[in-house]
Design a protein around this motif. Structure first.
Motif: not given
Length: 227
Positions: A198-211
């Motif tokens: 779950r932590e790795a998933c959150q990191a990926w979403i932040t990296s991929a989607f953050t403006a």
């Protein structure tokens, strides 16, 4: 009238109770055997009812599967709504990126300790692969899920938390694939590693989607429409 006497249930209450028992039985059988081997008669038997009751209530197996899929999705949506309520904010007031992260985390947390209904949902997701055999209700549920992810991405793009070079529809497809793949993997993963997933998933979403902030650029290798 004796206030201590038990009140008789209405016809609507009896019907709702019967449908609830049938849906629980359907979740158990789908999780155990798959959709093809979960017959209406078998579902009625598992619910302890007459063999024709599932057909009487739902009309067809496809309609029952659609209700089961919607019921499972509603359970997850309720969990997400409860998390938002505890924060004291409305969904529309939450930055889109935060909403994406929270929703994904809510999904994955459920699949760390899945119920029969959660397992059945994963089985039904897999049933959409053979297009001709796919239950129409699942295709409809898939479209609603896709539309929900798309709306969250668009909300984030409006509030400035999500990159604008991502096509919302493509981003929604990526998120659906991420959720379903991880959910299936978590079913049999060692408990110690689930939190790290779950932590790795959150990191990926932040990296991929953050403006990107002012003065910065998008992540290397990214291109419009490709998070």
């Amino acid at each position: 009238m004796n206030p201590a006497a038990p009140q008789r249930r209405t016809q609507v209450e009896r019907r709702n109770d019967s449908e609830e028992a049938l849906l629980e039985a359907a979740a158990d059988l789908v999780a155990e055997r798959g959709i093809e081997r979960a017959s209406l008669a078998g579902i009625s038997d598992r619910a302890g009812a007459s063999r024709g009751l599932a057909s009487h209530h739902f009309g067809s197996k496809d309609a029952l599967m659609a209700r089961l899929a919607q019921r499972a999705q509603n359970t997850i949506n309720d969990a997400m709504t409860a998390a938002v309520t505890r924060s004291g904010r409305l969904v529309g007031d939450i930055p889109g990126l935060e909403l994406l992260r929270s929703t994904v985390d809510t999904y994955l947390e459920r699949f760390e300790n899945p119920t029969s209904e959660d397992r059945a949902l994963i089985v039904m997701w897999g049933a959409t692969f053979p297009a001709e055999a796919s239950p129409k209700g699942m295709l409809d549920a898939d479209q609603r899920s896709h539309d929900g992810w798309t709306a969250m991405i668009e909300q984030g793009q409006r509030d400035g938390s999500v990159r604008t070079d991502i096509d919302p529809s493509i981003g929604a497809i990526l998120l659906q694939a991420l959720i379903r793949g991880l959910a299936a993997s978590l079913l049999d993963s060692p408990p110690a590693g689930k939190g790290q997933v779950r932590e790795a998933c959150q990191a990926w979403i932040t990296s991929a989607f953050t403006a990107p902030h002012e003065g910065t650029t998008a992540p290397p290798g990214s291109s419009p429409g490709s998070p």
